[in-house]
Design an enzyme around this catalytic site. Structure first.
Site, mmCIF file in Angstrom:
data_model
loop_
_atom_site.group_PDB
_atom_site.id
_atom_site.type_symbol
_atom_site.label_atom_id
_atom_site.label_comp_id
_atom_site.label_asym_id
_atom_site.label_seq_id
_atom_site.Cartn_x
_atom_site.Cartn_y
_atom_site.Cartn_z
ATOM 1 N N HIS A 197 0.870 -1.187 0.000
ATOM 2 C CA HIS A 197 0.000 0.000 0.000
ATOM 3 C C HIS A 197 0.898 1.225 0.000
ATOM 4 C CE1 HIS A 197 -3.649 2.394 0.847
ATOM 5 N NE2 HIS A 197 -2.793 3.191 1.479
ATOM 6 N N CYS A 198 0.707 2.085 -0.991
ATOM 7 C CA CYS A 198 1.550 3.270 -1.142
ATOM 8 C C CYS A 198 0.775 4.514 -0.715
ATOM 9 C CB CYS A 198 2.014 3.412 -2.586
ATOM 10 S SG CYS A 198 3.065 4.862 -2.860
#
Length: 269
Positions: free
Chosen positions: A119-120
């Site tokens: 998850h960025c």
């Protein structure tokens, strides 16, 4: 072309992507204002240099928009599981839903994502099977734009001719040195960070290992997945980008279709 939009409700993610957008906006406004356009109007540089910078900026923003709003591979509430692929599915312990192996539950987004890499927060989205190619494009075009910016900042003081029609009372003229220095610092940080990220992402794709699998040391625990790809790099990247046409690997404004080869198994929902 039908593009589905996917938004994540996360204030921290909104803040992070706003910072990225602000950096892009700063360089896309001040670099042309201070360097490109004045030297172009006085005939010091070719028009292709101006067009090239604006194209790099446009592709960078398009990749950012698509990576942050594209569905990363979210699983439906009632997925259709082919009988021949049931052994490749498992139960998620957090949301109690069936999912393909190598999927992961994102606590930030609250759902499972097929072949989730990570998850960025900087795109406020997960990076998964369906938008990994867009994340690669974002890393690539950010490198191009940052390197372009650094080159122009350098040439402004050590190569380009002095401007003769510059309004010395204008804000940009009075604070040119500070504005250029801020631009150069941003360019260095973005180029260094994205170069490292692009390399690690590309290495993970070519070895068929996600970031989550690396961090959790899953390489020898997931039934052979993530143990290294035996395919050629062209075929591996073609599956990620959803096309064998290499020129389309650089186009963010298109849809991706799952690409499979006769001998290669992939899970579908």
């Amino acid at each position: 072309m039908k593009l589905r939009l996917h938004f994540v409700v996360d204030p921290m993610g909104w803040f992070c992507i706003s910072v990225v957008f602000a950096i892009w906006l700063y360089n896309s406004f001040f670099v042309p204002k201070l360097v490109l356009l004045p030297h172009f109007y006085e005939g010091h540089i070719h028009w292709a240099l101006v067009v090239g910078y604006y194209l790099a900026s446009a592709f960078c923003m398009a990749a950012l928009f698509r990576a942050s709003t594209a569905d990363p591979g979210r699983l439906p509430t009632e997925p259709h599981i082919p009988h021949s692929e049931r052994e490749q599915w498992e139960m998620c312990s957090k949301c109690n839903m069936m999912r393909p192996k190598r999927s992961h539950h994102c606590s930030r987004c609250g759902h499972c994502v097929r072949r989730m890499d990570h998850h960025c927060p900087w795109i406020n989205n997960c990076v998964g099977e369906d938008n990994h190619w867009l994340f690669l494009q974002l890393c690539f075009y950010t490198q191009v734009l940052s390197l372009f910016t650094l080159a122009l900042d350098f040439c402004q003081y050590y190569y380009f001719q002095s401007l003769t029609t510059l309004d010395q009372e204008a804000f940009t003229a009075r604070h040119e040195l500070a504005l250029i220095r801020v631009s150069a610092i941003m360019g260095l940080v973005m180029f260094g960070g994205m170069s490292s990220l692009f390399y690690t992402q590309l290495a993970g794709i070519l070895t068929d290992t996600t970031t989550i699998e690396k961090m959790a040391n899953f390489s020898n625990k997931i039934g052979g997945a993530g143990g290294g790809s035996k395919e050629s790099w062209q075929r591996t990247l073609a599956e990620v980008f959803g096309t064998t046409w290499k020129v389309l690997w650089f186009i963010p404004l298109r849809s991706r279709q799952p690409l499979t080869f006769p001998h290669h198994f992939r899970t579908h929902v």
